[in-house]
Design a protein around this motif. Structure first.
Motif, PDB file in Angstrom:
ATOM      1  N   LYS A  60      -0.566   3.916   4.171  1.00 23.98           N
ATOM      2  CA  LYS A  60      -0.742   5.279   3.676  1.00 23.98           C
ATOM      3  C   LYS A  60       0.083   6.271   4.517  1.00 23.98           C
ATOM      4  CE  LYS A  60      -5.339   4.606   1.643  1.00 23.98           C
ATOM      5  NZ  LYS A  60      -5.126   5.184   0.323  1.00 23.98           N
ATOM      6  N   PHE A  61       0.119   6.024   5.825  1.00 27.56           N
ATOM      7  CA  PHE A  61       0.917   6.878   6.715  1.00 27.56           C
ATOM      8  C   PHE A  61       2.402   6.774   6.373  1.00 27.56           C
ATOM      9  CE2 PHE A  61       3.378   7.155  10.721  1.00 27.56           C
ATOM     10  CZ  PHE A  61       3.110   8.469  11.062  1.00 27.56           C
ATOM     11  N   LEU A  62       2.874   5.552   6.134  1.00 26.56           N
ATOM     12  CA  LEU A  62       4.283   5.330   5.805  1.00 26.56           C
ATOM     13  C   LEU A  62       4.666   6.039   4.504  1.00 26.56           C
ATOM     14  CD1 LEU A  62       6.961   3.878   6.394  1.00 26.56           C
ATOM     15  CD2 LEU A  62       6.067   1.889   5.164  1.00 26.56           C
ATOM     16  N   ALA A  63       3.782   5.988   3.502  1.00 23.69           N
ATOM     17  CA  ALA A  63       4.059   6.658   2.232  1.00 23.69           C
ATOM     18  C   ALA A  63       4.220   8.162   2.437  1.00 23.69           C
ATOM     19  CB  ALA A  63       2.930   6.385   1.240  1.00 23.69           C
ATOM     20  N   LEU A  64       3.333   8.736   3.231  1.00 26.66           N
ATOM     21  CA  LEU A  64       3.401  10.172   3.500  1.00 26.66           C
ATOM     22  C   LEU A  64       4.672  10.520   4.274  1.00 26.66           C
ATOM     23  CD1 LEU A  64       1.613  12.576   2.828  1.00 26.66           C
ATOM     24  CD2 LEU A  64       0.435  12.271   5.014  1.00 26.66           C
ATOM     25  N   MET A  65       5.049   9.678   5.226  1.00 31.10           N
ATOM     26  CA  MET A  65       6.247   9.933   6.030  1.00 31.10           C
ATOM     27  C   MET A  65       7.521   9.813   5.195  1.00 31.10           C
ATOM     28  SD  MET A  65       5.480  11.036   8.908  1.00 31.10           S
ATOM     29  CE  MET A  65       7.182  11.062   9.474  1.00 31.10           C
ATOM     30  N   ILE A  66       7.558   8.883   4.264  1.00 35.20           N
ATOM     31  CA  ILE A  66       8.725   8.751   3.385  1.00 35.20           C
ATOM     32  C   ILE A  66       8.902  10.032   2.576  1.00 35.20           C
ATOM     33  CG2 ILE A  66       9.643   7.551   1.360  1.00 35.20           C
ATOM     34  CD1 ILE A  66       8.403   4.973   2.506  1.00 35.20           C
ATOM     35  N   ILE A  70      15.362  14.603  14.154  1.00 27.38           N
ATOM     36  CA  ILE A  70      14.410  13.782  14.913  1.00 27.38           C
ATOM     37  C   ILE A  70      13.134  14.577  15.218  1.00 27.38           C
ATOM     38  CG2 ILE A  70      14.004  12.613  17.130  1.00 27.38           C
ATOM     39  CD1 ILE A  70      17.027  11.950  17.129  1.00 27.38           C
ATOM     40  N   GLY A  71      13.313  15.818  15.676  1.00 24.09           N
ATOM     41  CA  GLY A  71      12.168  16.660  16.016  1.00 24.09           C
ATOM     42  C   GLY A  71      11.266  16.923  14.829  1.00 24.09           C
ATOM     43  N   LEU A  72      11.871  17.207  13.663  1.00 31.15           N
ATOM     44  CA  LEU A  72      11.066  17.512  12.474  1.00 31.15           C
ATOM     45  C   LEU A  72      10.321  16.276  11.984  1.00 31.15           C
ATOM     46  CD1 LEU A  72      10.409  19.924  10.638  1.00 31.15           C
ATOM     47  CD2 LEU A  72      12.199  19.120   9.088  1.00 31.15           C
ATOM     48  N   ILE A  73      10.958  15.112  12.054  1.00 25.26           N
ATOM     49  CA  ILE A  73      10.286  13.871  11.641  1.00 25.26           C
ATOM     50  C   ILE A  73       9.118  13.548  12.577  1.00 25.26           C
ATOM     51  CG2 ILE A  73      10.573  11.362  11.452  1.00 25.26           C
ATOM     52  CD1 ILE A  73      13.394  11.895  10.371  1.00 25.26           C
ATOM     53  N   LEU A  74       9.322  13.760  13.878  1.00 24.80           N
ATOM     54  CA  LEU A  74       8.236  13.530  14.842  1.00 24.80           C
ATOM     55  C   LEU A  74       7.084  14.507  14.596  1.00 24.80           C
ATOM     56  CD1 LEU A  74      10.249  12.941  18.141  1.00 24.80           C
ATOM     57  CD2 LEU A  74       8.805  11.276  16.967  1.00 24.80           C
ATOM     58  N   LEU A  75       7.415  15.773  14.336  1.00 20.02           N
ATOM     59  CA  LEU A  75       6.381  16.771  14.053  1.00 20.02           C
ATOM     60  C   LEU A  75       5.623  16.397  12.780  1.00 20.02           C
ATOM     61  CD1 LEU A  75       5.275  19.547  15.085  1.00 20.02           C
ATOM     62  CD2 LEU A  75       6.823  20.619  13.430  1.00 20.02           C
ATOM     63  N   ALA A  76       6.353  15.951  11.769  1.00 31.55           N
ATOM     64  CA  ALA A  76       5.726  15.532  10.513  1.00 31.55           C
ATOM     65  C   ALA A  76       4.793  14.345  10.741  1.00 31.55           C
ATOM     66  CB  ALA A  76       6.794  15.166   9.493  1.00 31.55           C
ATOM     67  N   SER A  77       5.194  13.426  11.633  1.00 33.98           N
ATOM     68  CA  SER A  77       4.334  12.269  11.911  1.00 33.98           C
ATOM     69  C   SER A  77       3.031  12.703  12.580  1.00 33.98           C
ATOM     70  CB  SER A  77       5.077  11.262  12.790  1.00 33.98           C
ATOM     71  OG  SER A  77       5.259  11.751  14.099  1.00 33.98           O
ATOM     72  N   ILE A 134       0.840  -1.208   0.000  1.00 32.47           N
ATOM     73  CA  ILE A 134       0.000   0.000   0.000  1.00 32.47           C
ATOM     74  C   ILE A 134       0.869   1.250   0.000  1.00 32.47           C
ATOM     75  CG2 ILE A 134      -1.674   1.326   1.354  1.00 32.47           C
ATOM     76  CD1 ILE A 134      -2.812  -1.376   2.304  1.00 32.47           C
ATOM     77  N   ALA A 135       1.937   1.225   0.799  1.00 33.28           N
ATOM     78  CA  ALA A 135       2.844   2.373   0.842  1.00 33.28           C
ATOM     79  C   ALA A 135       3.480   2.608  -0.521  1.00 33.28           C
ATOM     80  CB  ALA A 135       3.923   2.134   1.893  1.00 33.28           C
ATOM     81  N   SER A 136       3.889   1.534  -1.176  1.00 32.51           N
ATOM     82  CA  SER A 136       4.498   1.638  -2.507  1.00 32.51           C
ATOM     83  C   SER A 136       3.511   2.225  -3.516  1.00 32.51           C
ATOM     84  CB  SER A 136       4.971   0.255  -2.966  1.00 32.51           C
ATOM     85  OG  SER A 136       5.462   0.303  -4.282  1.00 32.51           O
ATOM     86  N   LYS A 137       2.264   1.758  -3.442  1.00 31.24           N
ATOM     87  CA  LYS A 137       1.215   2.257  -4.352  1.00 31.24           C
ATOM     88  C   LYS A 137       0.971   3.747  -4.127  1.00 31.24           C
ATOM     89  CE  LYS A 137      -3.816   1.871  -4.913  1.00 31.24           C
ATOM     90  NZ  LYS A 137      -4.169   3.006  -4.027  1.00 31.24           N
ATOM     91  N   GLU A 138       0.907   4.162  -2.856  1.00 36.58           N
ATOM     92  CA  GLU A 138       0.656   5.564  -2.548  1.00 36.58           C
ATOM     93  C   GLU A 138       1.825   6.452  -2.971  1.00 36.58           C
ATOM     94  OE1 GLU A 138      -2.043   7.008  -1.570  1.00 36.58           O
ATOM     95  OE2 GLU A 138      -3.169   5.140  -1.315  1.00 36.58           O
TER      96      GLU A 138
END
Length: 248
Positions: free
Chosen positions: A112-118, A150-157, A6-10
């Motif tokens: 879907k969350f993983l695709a957005l985070m990548i 780390i902070g920016l990735i956590l905020l993005a999540s 699903i992540a790959s598709k997104e």
């Protein structure tokens, strides 16, 4: 079908969109402009900094402010990128097929969350690449740099999980985008309004917790709060979609 499928598709759907490439170009332009502006400021005040007993380094003066701006860029970009994840599926009548498929709801949501985070991880990567160029003329504080990443990735999540949840509530991507933007702006305004006070409300500000990472402080409370915020909205999304599956 797994979470990674699903992540790959997104991700493929994201990168075939011209809008995403425009976002990447604009983000790089904005971040590079801020970076060069801070570099110019540092060069102008370098002689004054040399007179201080413990002067701030290039990471504090140049890199940390770029991460601060990146957090605002994320706030603006997240609603547009997250709006279609579930709302468009519902509008195109493919959501029923997706949640009825032999794949768990958590796998769908996390995929879907993983695709957005990548995709979002490209932003700190761009800043790190800009920061590395400073090694030709100085030393970087890799601890502070890592803390900001780390902070920016956590905020993005947190932004991504909130956007994902709001997208699951409607069949109109535009409404999902406006809803996400409205909530994120409220959180930002809450931080600005309470900046001079020690109000308990300030402890619920995402940006207040990101500020700790921005100054190099990996605070346990801030780390836990940001993780719990993201996990909470992911769980809410899973429960909402699971309810739809059970109710047919």
């Amino acid at each position: 079908m797994t979470m990674f499928t699903i992540a790959s598709k997104e991700l493929k759907l994201l990168f075939v969109s011209s809008l995403v490439w425009v976002f990447l170009a604009v983000m790089q332009l904005v971040l590079a402009w801020v970076f060069l502006g801070r570099l110019n400021t540092f060069l102008e005040i370098q002689s004054q900094l040399a007179q201080l007993a413990n002067p701030p380094g290039i990471t504090e003066v140049i890199v940390a402010p770029v991460f601060s701006i990146a957090s605002i860029v994320l706030l603006a970009v997240t609603p547009v990128l997250s709006m279609r994840l579930f709302a468009e599926e519902r509008r195109n009548h493919t959501l029923v097929m997706l949640i009825s498929a032999p794949v768990s709801i958590p796998a769908i949501v996390l995929g879907k969350f993983l695709a957005l985070m990548i995709f979002f991880c490209l932003i700190p990567l761009l800043i790190v690449m800009l920061s590395i160029s400073l090694l030709t003329g100085g030393m970087l504080d890799f601890g502070l740099l890592g803390s900001n990443v780390i902070g920016l990735i956590l905020l993005a999540s947190c932004f991504a999980s909130l956007g994902l949840y709001i997208s699951s509530l409607t069949s109109y991507p535009a409404i999902a985008a406006l809803g996400s933007l409205g909530v994120l702006l409220c959180l930002w305004v809450m931080d600005i309004v309470t900046i001079e006070s020690e109000s308990a409300v300030r402890h619920f500000s995402l940006f207040r917790h990101f500020e700790n990472f921005n100054i190099g402080l990996i605070d346990t409370f801030s780390l836990t709060f940001l993780l719990l915020f993201a996990i909470t909205f992911l769980i809410l999304t899973i429960y909402h979609l699971d309810g739809e599956r059970l109710n047919g």
